[in-house]
Design a protein around this motif. Structure first.
Motif, short mmCIF file in Angstrom:
data_model
loop_
_atom_site.label_atom_id
_atom_site.label_comp_id
_atom_site.label_asym_id
_atom_site.label_seq_id
_atom_site.Cartn_x
_atom_site.Cartn_y
_atom_site.Cartn_z
N LEU A 97 0.85 -1.20 0.00
CA LEU A 97 0.00 0.00 0.00
C LEU A 97 0.88 1.25 0.00
CD1 LEU A 97 -2.78 1.41 0.36
CD2 LEU A 97 -2.47 1.20 2.82
N GLN A 98 1.91 1.24 0.86
CA GLN A 98 2.78 2.41 0.98
C GLN A 98 3.57 2.64 -0.30
OE1 GLN A 98 4.59 0.87 4.50
NE2 GLN A 98 3.33 2.09 5.88
N GLY A 99 4.03 1.54 -0.93
CA GLY A 99 4.78 1.66 -2.19
C GLY A 99 3.91 2.26 -3.28
N SER A 100 2.64 1.84 -3.33
CA SER A 100 1.72 2.37 -4.35
C SER A 100 1.52 3.88 -4.15
CB SER A 100 0.36 1.67 -4.27
OG SER A 100 0.53 0.30 -4.30
N ILE A 101 1.30 4.27 -2.89
CA ILE A 101 1.10 5.70 -2.59
C ILE A 101 2.35 6.48 -2.95
CG2 ILE A 101 0.73 7.37 -0.72
CD1 ILE A 101 -0.98 5.27 0.67
N LEU A 102 3.51 5.90 -2.61
CA LEU A 102 4.78 6.57 -2.90
C LEU A 102 4.95 6.80 -4.40
CD1 LEU A 102 7.70 7.37 -2.04
CD2 LEU A 102 8.29 4.96 -2.06
#
Lengths: 489, 65
Positions: free
Chosen positions: A194-199
């Motif tokens: 999730l964090q990688g996608s947002i990043l």
């Protein structure tokens, strides 16, 4: 610590809070997906990571908050010389190609959990294993501490000081340690996804907006030529050596971050690992390069900032875009979420890795009869202990000590020969690797510490990082030790 | 995998990403100082090369079987 104005209004802060709390839900889902109570399940997600999760967790882990904030600040200060940061990250992918396939196969065969498991399997020398594990631990501890400090500053900036630095660090650390102990690597990897996608979306959005609003490289070049033409001058020979030395740090250091090595072990199969690393090869172009452009845009827009102010280069550009009406609150929330996500995904991975090293490389080697269930429980307790200590240090450590914490890659790079030579040269003995590692570490740390304590020794003699000199000495020691052994026999 | 061949390729290419051959900023390529364009293009080429090396030389064991 009180700032003049908050970057987000109550709605934005509420959204960010909801996002952070949703990570605990993901952690709980990770716990439900647990298949057994073992170290392999807890620390390596049962070695079953699919392509998308593996790629995103590698991505989120490799690109920390420093990429979003620090890299832009460096581009502001150094101008186009900061382009070295792109190849710094590419170098790490080049190293993966050399060691990941063979290491993955061995990890599957011999059930490695930590990087030092390979070193112990290959050299069967407790001193070497403990020393390598200690180097990994120190590098990770520095990583966690500096990122926790960054998270505190971002919380203060986002809320305008309504949430003080210490409370911000404690709250976000608590969230991280909860979802990490709930499901271990599985929870961390899912939150990383999730964090990688947002990043990725955050970086792409700010880059595309900048291109549309200001005009990209043509605008940057014209403005910098007027305001600070010295930033356009090519690197001197010494700076070119530093450029090359930086790339070496990426190749031998970043590629061997313990949490990166553990993600290699976690792949479902070799094809999954291969595809993930193949896509990772292009990530420096769409992340690091884009953030360098953001820093250069800040330089073009706001020349003359001092070092401390330049660290806020990204936020300055965002505020300017917001003032021009080019972005709304949504993009601001997205980018700040991306920054927090980048930091959290790095800290949680490093924390999990530290816990695994203490449990597996130290405790389990001293008490080999411990059950998997007991070790897993111990690992979780250790995670809480590490996080509590890190939070305390992040809040209380004096500034003079912080300067010493910059030593990360200089330490980690010294374990590189154990991996690269250990994987491909069967005849190399543990004593040579151990001697090289000690000599390289003592040399690199000696120079770095002396420099930071004010002794008249450059941190980069002749433009080369102390860690890279240490690595050269490390390799030379191994070569000499092996030669002496051959002559003797 | 052929480590020696790949090692050489990867290291030579990586060393070439450093703008060794540029000494002044007056030469322009695509509107930017030549060394800047070189640094950007070489980073792009290096990434593509890594992608190709993985495609060509990394044959997963389960596939090879």
């Amino acid at each position: 610590m009180q700032t003049d104005s908050a970057l987000l209004g109550p709605g934005g802060i509420a959204f960010l809070g909801a996002y952070v709390l949703s990570l605990i839900l993901i952690g709980w889902l990770g716990r439900r997906a647990r298949t057994e109570n073992s170290l392999s399940d807890f620390y390596l997600a049962g070695r079953g990571m699919s392509f998308l999760v593996l790629f995103l967790t590698l991505y989120a882990t490799q690109y920390s908050g420093n990429t979003l904030v620090g890299f832009a600040g460096r581009a502001y200060r150094e101008g186009f010389h900061a382009l070295v940061l792109v190849t710094l990250l590419s170098g790490a992918v080049g190293a993966f190609i050399l060691y990941a396939p063979k290491l993955y196969r061995l990890s599957k065969q011999f059930n490695f959990i930590t990087p030092a498991d390979f070193i112990h399997h290959r050299f069967n020398n407790n001193r070497l294993t403990f020393f390598a594990a200690s180097l990994c631990l120190m590098a990770l501890a520095n990583y966690v501490l500096t990122n926790l400090k960054a998270i505190g500053y971002i919380v203060v900036a986002v809320t305008g000081g309504a949430i003080p630095f210490a409370y911000g660090v404690i709250a976000l650390s608590l969230v991280m340690v909860i979802y990490e102990t709930l499901g271990g690597m599985r929870s961390v990897a899912w939150t990383d996804a999730l964090q990688g996608s947002i990043l990725m979306v955050g970086v792409l959005t700010i880059f595309i907006t900048i291109q549309g609003e200001y005009g990209g490289f043509a605008f940057i070049y014209d403005q910098i030529q007027t305001a600070d033409p010295s930033k356009l001058i090519p690197p001197t020979f010494s700076q070119k050596l530093t450029w090359f030395s930086t790339v070496c740090l990426g190749f031998f250091g970043i590629s061997l971050y313990p949490h990166a090595v553990q993600r290699i072990y976690s792949a479902r199969n070799e094809g999954t690992l291969r595809r993930s690393i193949q896509v990772m090869a292009f990530m420096p172009l769409v992340t690091t390069l884009f953030m360098v452009v953001v820093g250069l845009t800040a330089l073009a827009l706001f020349p003359g900032l001092d070092r401390q102010a330049s660290e806020g280069a990204t936020l300055l550009v965002l505020k300017d875009l917001s003032a021009r009406g080019a972005i709304g609150t949504g993009v601001m929330v997205l980018f700040l979420s991306a920054t927090i996500a980048a930091i959290m995904s790095t800290v949680d991975s490093a924390l999990l890795s530290m816990s695994s090293i203490i449990t597996k490389d130290f405790y389990a080697r001293i008490k080999p009869d411990s059950s998997q269930a007991y070790l897993t429980k111990l690992g979780k307790t250790i995670s809480w202990g590490i996080m509590a200590l890190s939070v305390y240090l992040a809040i209380a450590l004096p500034q003079t000590i912080w300067r010493l914490l910059e030593i990360k890659l200089e330490l980690l790079i010294q374990i590189a020969p154990a991996f690269f030579l250990g994987l491909y040269f069967k005849q190399i003995k543990s004593a040579s690797i151990f001697s090289g590692m000690v000599v390289g570490t003592v040399f690199a740390v000696g120079i770095m510490v002396a420099n930071k304590l004010g002794v008249d020794i450059p941190a980069k003699p002749w433009g080369i990082h102390a860690g890279v000199w240490g690595l050269a000495l490390n390799m030379a020691t191994i070569f000499i030790a092996e030669k002496l052994k051959k002559d003797k026999s | 995998m052929i480590p020696r061949k790949i090692l050489l390729t990867i290291w030579v290419a990586l060393a070439c990403t450093v703008p060794w051959w540029f000494f002044d900023e007056s030469t322009r390529w695509f509107g930017l100082p030549a060394w800047v364009t070189y640094a950007i293009l070489s980073a792009i080429i290096y990434s593509c090369m890594l992608g190709l090396v993985i495609q060509k030389y990394w044959q997963p064991e389960e596939d090879a079987d």
